[in-house]
Design a protein around this motif. Structure first.
Motif, PDB file in Angstrom:
ATOM      1  N   THR A 193       7.833 -10.722  -4.225  1.00 52.50           N
ATOM      2  CA  THR A 193       8.146 -11.927  -3.523  1.00 52.50           C
ATOM      3  C   THR A 193       8.286 -12.001  -1.995  1.00 52.50           C
ATOM      4  O   THR A 193       8.220 -13.065  -1.440  1.00 52.50           O
ATOM      5  N   GLN A 194       8.467 -11.004  -1.536  1.00 51.15           N
ATOM      6  CA  GLN A 194       8.451 -10.831  -0.028  1.00 51.15           C
ATOM      7  C   GLN A 194       7.371 -10.001   0.584  1.00 51.15           C
ATOM      8  O   GLN A 194       6.993  -9.908   1.706  1.00 51.15           O
ATOM      9  N   GLY A 195       6.358  -9.605  -0.252  1.00 52.38           N
ATOM     10  CA  GLY A 195       5.145  -8.892   0.199  1.00 52.38           C
ATOM     11  C   GLY A 195       5.201  -7.638   0.851  1.00 52.38           C
ATOM     12  O   GLY A 195       4.430  -7.318   1.610  1.00 52.38           O
ATOM     13  N   ILE A 196       6.515  -6.939   0.681  1.00 53.66           N
ATOM     14  CA  ILE A 196       6.872  -5.748   1.464  1.00 53.66           C
ATOM     15  C   ILE A 196       6.114  -4.566   0.659  1.00 53.66           C
ATOM     16  O   ILE A 196       6.442  -4.470  -0.790  1.00 53.66           O
ATOM     17  N   THR A 197       5.552  -3.697   1.434  1.00 53.96           N
ATOM     18  CA  THR A 197       5.022  -2.670   0.905  1.00 53.96           C
ATOM     19  C   THR A 197       6.068  -1.640   0.359  1.00 53.96           C
ATOM     20  O   THR A 197       6.868  -1.353   1.222  1.00 53.96           O
ATOM     21  N   VAL A 198       5.887  -0.976  -0.775  1.00 60.13           N
ATOM     22  CA  VAL A 198       6.802  -0.098  -1.151  1.00 60.13           C
ATOM     23  C   VAL A 198       6.335   1.178  -1.717  1.00 60.13           C
ATOM     24  O   VAL A 198       5.301   1.070  -2.221  1.00 60.13           O
ATOM     25  N   ILE A 199       6.723   2.087  -1.175  1.00 61.78           N
ATOM     26  CA  ILE A 199       6.455   3.327  -1.651  1.00 61.78           C
ATOM     27  C   ILE A 199       7.445   4.320  -1.916  1.00 61.78           C
ATOM     28  O   ILE A 199       8.254   4.457  -1.342  1.00 61.78           O
ATOM     29  N   VAL A 200       7.583   4.928  -3.318  1.00 60.53           N
ATOM     30  CA  VAL A 200       8.649   5.405  -3.916  1.00 60.53           C
ATOM     31  C   VAL A 200       8.245   6.634  -4.387  1.00 60.53           C
ATOM     32  O   VAL A 200       7.208   6.898  -5.387  1.00 60.53           O
ATOM     33  N   ASN A 201       8.884   7.757  -3.912  1.00 56.70           N
ATOM     34  CA  ASN A 201       8.921   9.000  -4.418  1.00 56.70           C
ATOM     35  C   ASN A 201       9.931   9.234  -5.784  1.00 56.70           C
ATOM     36  O   ASN A 201      10.869   9.084  -5.543  1.00 56.70           O
ATOM     37  N   ILE A 202       9.205   9.421  -6.935  1.00 53.39           N
ATOM     38  CA  ILE A 202       9.904   9.176  -7.897  1.00 53.39           C
ATOM     39  C   ILE A 202       9.599  10.575  -9.086  1.00 53.39           C
ATOM     40  O   ILE A 202       8.345  10.809  -9.320  1.00 53.39           O
ATOM     41  N   HIS A 203      10.555  10.946  -9.744  1.00 54.05           N
ATOM     42  CA  HIS A 203      10.561  12.196 -10.547  1.00 54.05           C
ATOM     43  C   HIS A 203      10.368  11.889 -11.913  1.00 54.05           C
ATOM     44  O   HIS A 203       9.597  12.637 -12.849  1.00 54.05           O
ATOM     45  N   ASP A 204      10.568  10.548 -12.359  1.00 50.37           N
ATOM     46  CA  ASP A 204      10.375  10.129 -13.918  1.00 50.37           C
ATOM     47  C   ASP A 204       8.872   9.213 -13.890  1.00 50.37           C
ATOM     48  O   ASP A 204       8.925   8.140 -13.400  1.00 50.37           O
ATOM     49  N   VAL A 205       8.098   9.946 -14.604  1.00 50.87           N
ATOM     50  CA  VAL A 205       6.743   9.566 -14.940  1.00 50.87           C
ATOM     51  C   VAL A 205       6.862   8.147 -15.276  1.00 50.87           C
ATOM     52  O   VAL A 205       6.030   7.345 -15.031  1.00 50.87           O
ATOM     53  N   ASN A 206       7.698   8.076 -16.301  1.00 59.68           N
ATOM     54  CA  ASN A 206       7.694   6.602 -17.266  1.00 59.68           C
ATOM     55  C   ASN A 206       8.218   5.475 -16.367  1.00 59.68           C
ATOM     56  O   ASN A 206       7.395   4.585 -16.327  1.00 59.68           O
ATOM     57  N   ILE A 207       8.996   5.946 -15.401  1.00 61.64           N
ATOM     58  CA  ILE A 207       9.565   4.723 -14.602  1.00 61.64           C
ATOM     59  C   ILE A 207       8.375   4.435 -13.639  1.00 61.64           C
ATOM     60  O   ILE A 207       8.097   3.291 -13.307  1.00 61.64           O
ATOM     61  N   ALA A 208       7.693   5.547 -13.095  1.00 57.77           N
ATOM     62  CA  ALA A 208       6.557   5.286 -12.052  1.00 57.77           C
ATOM     63  C   ALA A 208       5.546   4.391 -12.732  1.00 57.77           C
ATOM     64  O   ALA A 208       4.795   3.428 -11.971  1.00 57.77           O
ATOM     65  N   LEU A 209       5.165   4.788 -14.182  1.00 59.01           N
ATOM     66  CA  LEU A 209       3.983   3.970 -14.763  1.00 59.01           C
ATOM     67  C   LEU A 209       4.472   2.573 -14.925  1.00 59.01           C
ATOM     68  O   LEU A 209       3.626   1.734 -15.017  1.00 59.01           O
TER      69      LEU A 209
END
Length: 243
Positions: A193-209
């Motif tokens: 909605t705001q067009g903000i770039t998001v980069i998330v470092n995440i351990h849970d592959v299912n959430i990432a996908l």
């Protein structure tokens, strides 16, 4: 928007980030995955110069970050929101006071010291809390919140910076499944909605996908996968995680 070239981050003799090259466009939602110790957190912190690289280039909007003076880096960080795993809130402050700390990059040293904020800034803080569903908690002390609520306050604090990019370092690692889902839904909504770039470092592959459009995988400090989430296979995942 963001371009990283030949980036190296070292701790003593250990290369946490090993000659990484990465380009990120405006409005992307990227999940950085990989085993513990693979260099994910070091990469995230290096982008914002919370960790100083040994070598390499980090450019945001064609401006080299590694050469900036302390003053110019402070100004540049206004547009780079950083969300920590441990929330990085002050428990003794109210929720809205915590959110307002996201405006400190816009204040003079004296106003920062005295905690002087304008009516407009209070309005921005209220709007940010409304976006994460916590406006009714505005005057509750930070210590009284659950982990999921604290992370939502951390998101609101970043939103009042009016960032162009949000970096989130393991933002759901300490949360239960339901709270993790809520936090990731907010990231997705902010991105869309705001067009903000998001980069998330995440351990849970299912959430990432589930939430990211693009997956970047690190292994021993090197990028071993960088593509759309639809391109990642079980074989690639086994290779990334040595299973």
């Amino acid at each position: 928007m963001l371009e990283i070239k030949d980036l190296v981050v070292e701790y003593g003799e250990v290369k946490a980030v090993d000659n990484v090259n990465l380009k990120v466009k405006d409005g992307e939602f990227i999940a950085v995955i990989g085993s513990s110790g693979g260099g994910k957190s070091s990469l995230m912190k290096a982008i914002n110069l919370l960790v100083k690289p040994k070598n390499g280039s980090i450019k945001i909007d064609d401006e080299e970050m590694t050469n900036l003076s302390s003053k110019d880096l402070r100004l540049k960080r206004r547009k780079i929101g950083f969300i920590f795993q441990d929330y990085n809130l002050i428990d003794r402050l109210s929720v809205i006071e915590n959110v307002l700390t996201g405006r400190l990059g816009y204040k003079s040293s004296l106003k920062s010291l005295l905690g002087i904020f304008s009516k407009e800034e209070y309005k921005k803080a209220e709007e940010a809390l409304k976006k994460v569903g916590l406006l009714e908690k505005a005057f509750v002390r930070g210590s009284e919140l659950s982990g999921g609520q604290k992370q939502r306050v951390a998101i609101a604090k970043v939103l009042v910076q009016e960032p162009r990019i949000i970096l989130a370092d393991e933002p759901v690692a300490s949360l239960d499944i339901n709270s993790s889902k809520i936090i990731m839904e907010y990231f997705k909504k902010i991105n869309e909605t705001q067009g903000i770039t998001v980069i998330v470092n995440i351990h849970d592959v299912n959430i990432a996908l589930k939430y990211a459009d693009r997956i970047v995988a690190l292994k021993k400090g090197k990028i071993v996968f960088d593509d759309k989430r639809s391109e990642i296979t079980d074989g690639i995942l086994r290779s990334i995680y040595d299973i």
